[in-house]
Design an enzyme around this catalytic site. Structure first.
Site, PDB file in Angstrom:
ATOM      1  N   GLY A  43      45.604  40.074  35.224  1.00 27.15           N
ATOM      2  CA  GLY A  43      44.410  38.488  35.783  1.00 27.15           C
ATOM      3  C   GLY A  43      43.775  39.064  36.899  1.00 27.15           C
ATOM      4  N   SER A  44      42.742  38.266  37.325  1.00 23.83           N
ATOM      5  CA  SER A  44      41.728  38.429  38.341  1.00 23.83           C
ATOM      6  C   SER A  44      40.373  38.642  38.290  1.00 23.83           C
ATOM      7  CB  SER A  44      41.457  40.107  38.205  1.00 23.83           C
ATOM      8  OG  SER A  44      41.496  40.876  37.085  1.00 23.83           O
ATOM      9  N   ARG A  45      39.087  38.377  38.670  1.00 25.94           N
ATOM     10  CA  ARG A  45      37.976  38.301  38.710  1.00 25.94           C
ATOM     11  C   ARG A  45      37.454  39.484  38.914  1.00 25.94           C
ATOM     12  NH1 ARG A  45      36.499  33.921  42.806  1.00 25.94           N
ATOM     13  NH2 ARG A  45      34.237  35.811  43.897  1.00 25.94           N
ATOM     14  N   ILE A  55      38.426  41.843  42.068  1.00 29.82           N
ATOM     15  CA  ILE A  55      39.681  40.787  43.364  1.00 29.82           C
ATOM     16  C   ILE A  55      40.699  40.574  42.388  1.00 29.82           C
ATOM     17  CG2 ILE A  55      39.304  38.244  44.580  1.00 29.82           C
ATOM     18  CD1 ILE A  55      36.373  38.186  44.107  1.00 29.82           C
ATOM     19  N   MET A  57      38.640  36.613  34.979  1.00 30.99           N
ATOM     20  CA  MET A  57      39.444  37.145  33.692  1.00 30.99           C
ATOM     21  C   MET A  57      40.735  36.344  33.294  1.00 30.99           C
ATOM     22  SD  MET A  57      39.052  41.307  33.946  1.00 30.99           S
ATOM     23  CE  MET A  57      39.180  41.132  35.944  1.00 30.99           C
TER      24      MET A  57
END
Length: 202
Positions: free
Chosen positions: A166-168, A136, A84
């Site tokens: 911000g991430s996954r 994550i 993302m």
């Protein structure tokens, strides 16, 4: 389990109020700074948006908005990860129906979420009876907000958490899924709760 019925993810007020409150006095003493504070507050509200989604009747759906950054075999299962960026919705969705068995927070680094090094980042791993989801953190993100605890039941497309800034998010597919069942590849754009990433072909 039914997801929260709000249009902003939790935490929006906490991050948006300080710049919005500061905007008025700053507008009087330093108009450019006031405008900047107002813009920052507006950006935070926009970032925490939580639009409604309509899941399809079948298939494993994407856990997050963004681009597919990981497709790999792992312990005899397939993992599909979605990165993302700052413009994407950061509310996460359940890829499949299931019952939560564990939700485990694991401290770690804060590497860019689109790199392989992010596998060692801070994360929350959610194990369900049918699949697994990993939330994550990225290099800028410092807050993971899972909505799940052990025993919760989720339906495909339910809200299951969000990550600030911000991430996954990864889905670990059931063992019976193989690469022939995948409908996405690395670089594909997906929408949480709506894009089908895998569908059993037999």
């Amino acid at each position: 389990m039914t997801g929260p019925s709000f249009s902003l993810a939790p935490g929006a007020r906490r991050f948006a109020l300080p710049p919005l409150v500061a905007a008025l006095p700053l507008a009087i003493v330093a108009p450019p700074l006031g405008a900047l504070a107002l813009a920052l507050g507006g950006f935070v509200i926009w970032f925490f948006r939580d639009p409604e989604r309509t899941p399809p009747p079948n298939g494993v759906v994407a856990p997050a908005d963004g681009r597919v950054s990981v497709v790999r075999e792992e312990d005899d299962c397939l993992r599909v990860g979605v990165f993302m960026n700052v413009t994407d919705v950061h509310v996460l969705r359940a890829p499949m129906d299931g019952t939560v068995e564990t939700a485990t927070h694991r401290p770690g680094a804060h590497r860019p979420a689109f790199t392989k090094d992010s596998d060692r980042n801070e994360r929350v791993d959610v194990t369900l009876d049918t699949h697994g989801v990993s939330m994550i953190a990225g290099w800028f993100a410092r807050r993971i907000y899972p909505y799940l605890t052990a025993g919760d039941e989720v339906a495909r497309g339910d809200r299951i958490g969000h990550i600030a800034f911000g991430s996954r998010a990864d889905v670990r597919l059931p063992a019976e899924y193989d690469r022939d069942d995948l409908l996405v590849s690395e670089g594909d754009k997906v929408r949480a709760g709506e894009t089908v990433v895998a569908l059993r072909s037999r």
